[in-house]
Design an enzyme around this catalytic site. Structure first.
Site, PDB file in Angstrom:
ATOM      1  N   HIS A 118      57.487  30.023  92.119  1.00 11.65           N
ATOM      2  CA  HIS A 118      56.372  30.226  91.182  1.00 11.65           C
ATOM      3  C   HIS A 118      56.778  31.180  90.058  1.00 11.65           C
ATOM      4  O   HIS A 118      56.333  31.035  88.931  1.00 11.65           O
ATOM      5  CB  HIS A 118      55.153  30.804  91.916  1.00 11.65           C
ATOM      6  CG  HIS A 118      54.544  29.834  92.885  1.00 11.65           C
ATOM      7  ND1 HIS A 118      53.307  29.278  92.692  1.00 11.65           N
ATOM      8  CD2 HIS A 118      55.010  29.324  94.039  1.00 11.65           C
ATOM      9  CE1 HIS A 118      53.020  28.463  93.697  1.00 11.65           C
ATOM     10  NE2 HIS A 118      54.044  28.476  94.536  1.00 11.65           N
ATOM     11  N   ASP A 152      48.750  32.143  87.695  1.00 10.42           N
ATOM     12  CA  ASP A 152      48.993  31.023  88.600  1.00 10.42           C
ATOM     13  C   ASP A 152      47.658  30.689  89.272  1.00 10.42           C
ATOM     14  O   ASP A 152      47.038  31.573  89.877  1.00 10.42           O
ATOM     15  CB  ASP A 152      50.037  31.453  89.648  1.00 10.42           C
ATOM     16  CG  ASP A 152      50.510  30.292  90.496  1.00 10.42           C
ATOM     17  OD1 ASP A 152      49.664  29.521  90.975  1.00 10.42           O
ATOM     18  OD2 ASP A 152      51.735  30.160  90.691  1.00 10.42           O
ATOM     19  N   THR A 198      52.169  25.078  88.766  1.00  5.80           N
ATOM     20  CA  THR A 198      53.602  25.011  89.080  1.00  5.80           C
ATOM     21  C   THR A 198      53.933  23.770  89.909  1.00  5.80           C
ATOM     22  O   THR A 198      54.960  23.720  90.562  1.00  5.80           O
ATOM     23  CB  THR A 198      54.039  26.264  89.854  1.00  5.80           C
ATOM     24  OG1 THR A 198      53.157  26.416  90.973  1.00  5.80           O
ATOM     25  CG2 THR A 198      54.025  27.502  89.004  1.00  5.80           C
ATOM     26  N   GLN A 216      71.908  28.642  91.928  1.00  4.92           N
ATOM     27  CA  GLN A 216      71.725  27.182  91.980  1.00  4.92           C
ATOM     28  C   GLN A 216      71.970  26.464  90.656  1.00  4.92           C
ATOM     29  O   GLN A 216      72.551  25.385  90.638  1.00  4.92           O
ATOM     30  CB  GLN A 216      70.326  26.845  92.508  1.00  4.92           C
ATOM     31  CG  GLN A 216      70.094  25.343  92.628  1.00  4.92           C
ATOM     32  CD  GLN A 216      68.986  24.988  93.569  1.00  4.92           C
ATOM     33  OE1 GLN A 216      69.026  25.319  94.741  1.00  4.92           O
ATOM     34  NE2 GLN A 216      67.982  24.304  93.070  1.00  4.92           N
ATOM     35  N   SER A 272      63.702  22.863  91.852  1.00  9.25           N
ATOM     36  CA  SER A 272      64.990  22.237  92.154  1.00  9.25           C
ATOM     37  C   SER A 272      65.064  20.850  91.523  1.00  9.25           C
ATOM     38  O   SER A 272      66.087  20.468  90.950  1.00  9.25           O
ATOM     39  CB  SER A 272      65.188  22.116  93.676  1.00  9.25           C
ATOM     40  OG  SER A 272      65.307  23.404  94.242  1.00  9.25           O
TER      41      SER A 272
HETATM   42  N1  UDP Z   1      67.419  28.730  94.301  1.00 12.46           N
HETATM   43  C1  UDP Z   1      68.536  29.480  94.051  1.00 12.46           C
HETATM   44  N2  UDP Z   1      69.499  29.561  94.994  1.00 12.46           N
HETATM   45  C2  UDP Z   1      69.420  28.896  96.180  1.00 12.46           C
HETATM   46  C3  UDP Z   1      68.269  28.111  96.429  1.00 12.46           C
HETATM   47  C4  UDP Z   1      67.286  28.035  95.452  1.00 12.46           C
HETATM   48  O1  UDP Z   1      68.667  30.089  92.988  1.00 12.46           O
HETATM   49  O2  UDP Z   1      70.342  29.016  96.991  1.00 12.46           O
HETATM   50  C5  UDP Z   1      66.370  28.660  93.272  1.00 12.46           C
HETATM   51  C6  UDP Z   1      66.298  27.296  92.649  1.00 12.46           C
HETATM   52  O3  UDP Z   1      67.190  27.211  91.555  1.00 12.46           O
HETATM   53  C7  UDP Z   1      64.833  27.173  92.266  1.00 12.46           C
HETATM   54  C8  UDP Z   1      64.110  28.084  93.253  1.00 12.46           C
HETATM   55  O4  UDP Z   1      65.111  28.896  93.868  1.00 12.46           O
HETATM   56  O5  UDP Z   1      64.640  27.646  90.949  1.00 12.46           O
HETATM   57  C9  UDP Z   1      63.399  27.329  94.351  1.00 12.46           C
HETATM   58  O6  UDP Z   1      62.280  26.717  93.853  1.00 12.46           O
HETATM   59  P1  UDP Z   1      61.830  25.273  94.341  1.00 12.46           P
HETATM   60  O7  UDP Z   1      60.599  24.920  93.598  1.00 12.46           O
HETATM   61  O8  UDP Z   1      62.942  24.314  94.253  1.00 12.46           O
HETATM   62  O9  UDP Z   1      61.553  25.465  95.886  1.00 12.46           O
HETATM   63  P2  UDP Z   1      60.651  26.508  96.716  1.00 12.46           P
HETATM   64  O10 UDP Z   1      61.486  27.695  96.938  1.00 12.46           O
HETATM   65  O11 UDP Z   1      59.429  26.798  95.905  1.00 12.46           O
HETATM   66  O12 UDP Z   1      60.369  25.747  97.966  1.00 12.46           O
END
Ligand code: UDP
Length: 461
Positions: free
Chosen positions: A20, A113, A135, A334, A354
């Site tokens: 978020h 949010d 989001t 990532q 992602s």
């Molecule tokens: N992310 C990261 N490194 C990791 C895993 C995830 O930087 O090893 C980041 C990814 O780039 C994204 C966020 O964490 O921006 C995860 O958001 P997403 O909406 O994909 O999933 P959530 O964590 O909300 O389930």
């Protein structure tokens, strides 16, 4: 385009989770580039524990969610967390708005949010302009909206679901909190309740771009003043207009950056399968085992993010036995990983960030949705945008090794994989165009800023 300097001061309040924070922070960077002053508000606990990028153009402040020494896991239940956050958050947000006023930095607008519905009420008490920053995909918002208003009956029947502007959805292509009726009631309430007071917001902002969900956005625009502003991915991966915007700038976990990138540098082009399931969901131990077996069997090189809390679920010999061809880390940079030329495929839980990152960088996906909005995102990945394949779960909700192996092979070597890569190039171009100068999202941000500056959209004083 820069709109010139202005005195408009916006306060941005994300739900305190990585998925978020990232998109709202990126939107704020775009606002700053167009002359708006932004104060970004994290919870006290997160601000103590997060890793931040020192070069930043945004001010940070904190409010309390009532758990200053631990995240929501410190609460008795998620429901208790949400309730306490509403009470303590409302008070501390009001205190912050008054403090900024006293400091000679009055706020004119709050971008919040909508999982934090109470933030709208607080902003209204001060007569501020309000923007609800969603989001999730517009399709997901639409499903929750219909459930909230009783226009989609739950529990769902077995029939496909037809909603305006959306493709026909099978029940299991709706968010898990809807099709698995009764699962995670507190989370379900949080999602559906986003629509309890959004009618009062001056703006609704979506972190997607028009072409991704044209019909759904048109439907939503009949209800509210909607602006799409995505993809909310750092500029250096898209239009490159924001200097230094190479990363989100806030990490709730410390990335093993040099380890990942050095390792990737030593792998051949288009050879690596990247596996990551985001920041938030806990993966079933059985699912971790299936992924491990698939990666052992398949023979491709891999980079797998297994968060520290999940590491005990890995088979004990896995890391040693696969060290020749694979790397397991607890958190990756990532975006750098997805942009790396050695990465050919992304096995993802389909969190929207992602997905937007992979789409913006043209990386084909194996969609292995687990919970919440992920099944709907996966539907779009495969059937609407054609940028990946879905790895179907069995009746226990686990994606089995054979399914993963065949989906990964399809992307890496199959005929369908070629088409998916071509589609990926198309969407990558459209993503960049949307946020680049004069693109749909860029124009929307300009219009939002122009109205903030002129005071339009402000409630009568
Ligand atoms: N992310 C990261 N490194 C990791 C895993 C995830 O930087 O090893 C980041 C990814 O780039 C994204 C966020 O964490 O921006 C995860 O958001 P997403 O909406 O994909 O999933 P959530 O964590 O909300 O389930």
């Amino acid at each position: 385009m820069t709109m010139g300097s202005s005195k408009v001061h916006v306060l941005a309040l994300p739900f305190p989770a990585q998925g978020h924070i990232n998109p709202l922070l990126q939107f704020c960077k775009r606002l700053v580039a167009k002359g708006v002053k932004v104060t970004f508000v994290n919870t006290v606990f997160l601000s103590k524990s997060m890793h931040t990028d020192p070069k930043r153009s945004i001010n940070f402040e904190t409010i309390s969610d009532g758990y200053d020494d631990g995240d929501y896991a410190a609460a008795e239940s998620f429901e208790a967390y949400v309730e306490k956050f509403a009470t303590v958050g409302s008070k501390t947000l009001a205190d912050l708005i008054m403090k900024l006023e006293d400091d000679g930095k009055p706020v004119q607008a709050v971008i919040y949010d909508p999982h934090l519905t109470w933030a709208l009420d607080v902003a209204k008490q001060f007569g501020l302009v309000t923007a609800a920053f969603f989001t999730q995909m517009c399709a997901v918002d639409s499903i929750y909206y219909h459930v909230y208003h009783g226009l989609l009956s739950v529990p769902l029947s077995d029939s496909p679901i037809s909603l305006p502007g959306l493709p026909l959805l099978q029940p299991n292509e709706t968010p898990s909190f809807i099709y698995l009726h009764g699962s995670y009631p507190a989370y379900r309430h949080l999602q559906v309740n986003q629509f309890s007071n959004v009618d009062q917001a001056d703006w609704v902002i979506l972190n997607i771009f028009d072409k991704l969900e044209e019909d759904a956005v048109n439907w939503m625009a009949r209800l509210w003043r909607v602006k799409t502003v995505g993809p909310t991915v750092p500029s250096m991966y898209l239009d490159k207009r924001l200097e230094d915007d190479t990363g989100y700038g806030i990490n709730l976990f410390k990335p093993d950056s040099s380890l990942c990138i050095n390792w990737l540098d030593n792998q051949p082009k288009d050879s690596v399968v990247y596996v990551a399931f985001g920041s938030w969901i806990g993966i079933e131990a059985e699912q971790v085992e299936e992924i491990a077996s698939a990666l052992m069997e398949i023979g491709f090189r891999f980079l797998w993010v297994v968060r520290a809390l999940e590491k005990e679920k890995l088979p004990s010999n896995f890391v040693d036995e696969t060290s020749e061809k694979g790397l397991v880390v607890t958190w990756s940079p990532q975006l750098e990983v997805l942009a790396h030329e050695s990465v050919a495929c992304f096995v993802t839980h389909c969190g929207l960030n992602s997905v937007m990152e992979a789409l913006s960088l043209g990386v084909p996906m194996v969609a292995a949705p687990q919970l919440t909005d992920q099944p709907t995102n996966a539907k779009f990945i495969e059937d609407v945008w054609g940028v990946g394949v879905r790895a179907a779960a069995d009746e226990k909700g686990i994606v089995r090794r054979e399914t993963l192996v065949s989906c990964i092979r399809e992307i890496m070597e199959g005929e369908k994989g070629k088409q998916i890569k071509e589609n990926g190039i198309k969407w990558k171009t459209l993503a960049k165009e949307a946020i680049d100068e004069g693109g749909s999202s860029d124009r929307n941000i300009d219009e939002f800023v122009a109205e903030l500056i002129s005071g339009a959209g402000q409630p009568d004083a």
